[in-house]
Design a protein around this motif. Sequence first.
Motif, PDB file in Angstrom:
ATOM      1  N   UNK A 281       0.714  -1.178  -0.086  1.00 26.46           N
ATOM      2  CA  UNK A 281      -0.019  -0.011   0.018  1.00 26.46           C
ATOM      3  C   UNK A 281       0.849   1.202   0.021  1.00 26.46           C
ATOM      4  N   UNK A 282       0.284   2.404  -0.375  1.00 24.79           N
ATOM      5  CA  UNK A 282       1.279   3.558  -0.476  1.00 24.79           C
ATOM      6  C   UNK A 282       1.522   4.035   0.771  1.00 24.79           C
ATOM      7  N   UNK A 283       2.482   4.452   1.030  1.00 23.25           N
ATOM      8  CA  UNK A 283       3.108   4.817   2.349  1.00 23.25           C
ATOM      9  C   UNK A 283       3.386   3.763   3.413  1.00 23.25           C
ATOM     10  N   UNK A 284       3.742   2.725   2.773  1.00 26.40           N
ATOM     11  CA  UNK A 284       4.385   1.604   3.479  1.00 26.40           C
ATOM     12  C   UNK A 284       5.783   1.543   3.719  1.00 26.40           C
ATOM     13  N   UNK A 285       6.099   0.909   4.818  1.00 25.88           N
ATOM     14  CA  UNK A 285       7.708   0.746   5.112  1.00 25.88           C
ATOM     15  C   UNK A 285       7.904  -0.539   5.338  1.00 25.88           C
TER      16      UNK A 285
ATOM     17  N   UNK B  59       0.865  -0.701  -4.728  1.00 30.27           N
ATOM     18  CA  UNK B  59      -0.422   0.241  -4.844  1.00 30.27           C
ATOM     19  C   UNK B  59      -1.551  -0.511  -5.320  1.00 30.27           C
ATOM     20  N   UNK B  60      -2.759   0.268  -5.294  1.00 33.15           N
ATOM     21  CA  UNK B  60      -4.241  -0.535  -5.786  1.00 33.15           C
ATOM     22  C   UNK B  60      -4.502   0.438  -6.684  1.00 33.15           C
ATOM     23  N   UNK B  61      -3.681   0.598  -8.259  1.00 32.08           N
ATOM     24  CA  UNK B  61      -4.080   1.714  -9.069  1.00 32.08           C
ATOM     25  C   UNK B  61      -5.459   1.472  -9.635  1.00 32.08           C
ATOM     26  N   UNK B  62      -6.019   0.242  -9.555  1.00 33.16           N
ATOM     27  CA  UNK B  62      -7.499   0.505 -10.054  1.00 33.16           C
ATOM     28  C   UNK B  62      -8.413   0.727  -9.172  1.00 33.16           C
ATOM     29  N   UNK B  63      -7.894   0.860  -7.761  1.00 30.70           N
ATOM     30  CA  UNK B  63      -8.917   1.317  -6.902  1.00 30.70           C
ATOM     31  C   UNK B  63      -8.672   2.892  -6.776  1.00 30.70           C
ATOM     32  N   UNK B  64      -7.874   3.420  -7.597  1.00 28.77           N
ATOM     33  CA  UNK B  64      -7.322   4.984  -7.231  1.00 28.77           C
ATOM     34  C   UNK B  64      -6.421   5.098  -5.918  1.00 28.77           C
ATOM     35  N   UNK B  65      -5.677   4.117  -5.922  1.00 31.61           N
ATOM     36  CA  UNK B  65      -4.717   4.147  -4.694  1.00 31.61           C
ATOM     37  C   UNK B  65      -3.314   3.859  -5.136  1.00 31.61           C
ATOM     38  N   UNK B  66      -2.848   4.674  -6.013  1.00 32.82           N
ATOM     39  CA  UNK B  66      -1.335   4.257  -6.610  1.00 32.82           C
ATOM     40  C   UNK B  66      -0.248   4.337  -5.467  1.00 32.82           C
ATOM     41  N   UNK B  67       0.814   3.873  -5.870  1.00 30.93           N
ATOM     42  CA  UNK B  67       1.895   3.750  -4.918  1.00 30.93           C
ATOM     43  C   UNK B  67       2.829   5.015  -5.020  1.00 30.93           C
ATOM     44  N   UNK B  68       2.363   6.131  -4.198  1.00 32.28           N
ATOM     45  CA  UNK B  68       2.814   7.160  -4.192  1.00 32.28           C
ATOM     46  C   UNK B  68       3.894   7.680  -3.117  1.00 32.28           C
ATOM     47  N   UNK B  69       3.776   7.176  -2.010  1.00 29.04           N
ATOM     48  CA  UNK B  69       4.990   7.207  -0.822  1.00 29.04           C
ATOM     49  C   UNK B  69       5.049   5.868  -0.450  1.00 29.04           C
ATOM     50  N   UNK B  70       6.473   5.778   0.146  1.00 28.80           N
ATOM     51  CA  UNK B  70       6.635   4.617   0.981  1.00 28.80           C
ATOM     52  C   UNK B  70       8.015   4.127   0.264  1.00 28.80           C
ATOM     53  N   UNK B  71       8.443   2.847   1.105  1.00 26.91           N
ATOM     54  CA  UNK B  71       9.613   2.167   0.571  1.00 26.91           C
ATOM     55  C   UNK B  71       9.473   0.710   0.842  1.00 26.91           C
ATOM     56  N   UNK B  72       9.623  -0.083  -0.189  1.00 18.44           N
ATOM     57  CA  UNK B  72       9.838  -1.455   0.046  1.00 18.44           C
ATOM     58  C   UNK B  72      11.331  -2.132  -0.473  1.00 18.44           C
ATOM     59  N   UNK B  73      11.470  -3.130   0.339  1.00 17.30           N
ATOM     60  CA  UNK B  73      12.581  -3.674   0.423  1.00 17.30           C
ATOM     61  C   UNK B  73      12.373  -5.271   0.016  1.00 17.30           C
ATOM     62  N   UNK B  74      13.082  -5.887  -0.945  1.00 17.69           N
ATOM     63  CA  UNK B  74      12.809  -7.192  -1.285  1.00 17.69           C
ATOM     64  C   UNK B  74      14.284  -7.806  -1.209  1.00 17.69           C
ATOM     65  N   UNK B  75      14.126  -9.149  -0.700  1.00 17.52           N
ATOM     66  CA  UNK B  75      15.494  -9.800  -0.458  1.00 17.52           C
ATOM     67  C   UNK B  75      15.085 -11.375  -0.745  1.00 17.52           C
ATOM     68  N   UNK B  76      15.788 -11.702  -1.825  1.00 19.34           N
ATOM     69  CA  UNK B  76      15.480 -12.822  -2.295  1.00 19.34           C
ATOM     70  C   UNK B  76      16.867 -13.645  -2.398  1.00 19.34           C
ATOM     71  N   UNK B  77      17.143 -15.005  -1.580  1.00 21.31           N
ATOM     72  CA  UNK B  77      18.599 -15.386  -1.441  1.00 21.31           C
ATOM     73  C   UNK B  77      18.664 -16.924  -1.409  1.00 21.31           C
TER      74      UNK B  77
END
Length: 278
Positions: A114-118, A142-160
């Motif tokens: 969701x937008x503004x996630x950390x 985000x949820x662009x089709x629900x009018x909630x784009x990913x406008x704020x926030x930060x997501x880190x992905x780690x696959x190892x």
Amino acid sequence: MPWHARLQLDYTAEHNARTVARYEHNGPLRILQSLYPEGDAICHNVLVHPPGGLVGGDTLDITTTVGPGAHGLVTTPGATRFYRSTGPLALQRSHLTLAEGARLEWLPLEALCYSACHAENHLTLNLAPGSECIAWDVTALGLPHAGQPFEQGRFTQHLEVPGLWLERGVIDAADDRLLSSPLGLAGHRCMASMFFAAGTPLDRTRRDAALDAARAMMDQHPQVQATAGATSPNDRMVVVRVLAPQVEPAMKLLKAVRVVWRRAMWSLDGEAPRIWAM
């Protein structure tokens, strides 16, 4: 108050080659009953997080071990949701360990940011000689089709897969070059990685079979054909990557690849977890 939850899931091969799942948990993580739609050798389980999502400060620790000769399959009933945070990190850690001759299918549905996630989603896979795993990781922004784009926030992905493969990336909503440029996600809001990983080097015939099967499926999925690719970064892995405007076309491709990989690599039918039909 933040939720701190832990799940230990262990698969063992018992008499008559039946794979049995046992688990212990602290906090809101559960495993639904074991199902055997393919017979006793393969145990299907659904991992459930009753709160439905993570907020800042929440931590989910998931540890899965698969004993010698056992075959487990783990999925989820819906997306893992990382909600808006006022600052603290929301963290999901999954640690998978396969013993000699074990098989695991790690097939959670998408992580939804969701937008503004950390948030951080962290997966580590350890493989003993002779073990093999089919796994995927799907992220939607985000949820662009629900009018909630990913406008704020930060997501880190780690696959190892230690010693074999490391994918670590940070997606910041303020990084327009990453999100919108042809050098980055090119406006797509779903990214997915899928891999077949082995504890023992795969011979050229098996690796080529996995690559050919995955590429054949891409040709049959025109929505993502131009944004999907398959490669073998080393002699123990085959990796599929895909970008899509939303989750559905990416997930449809991954499910199709799973079916052909099961057939080509394990001589198994593509039995889908029952929860996916609900």
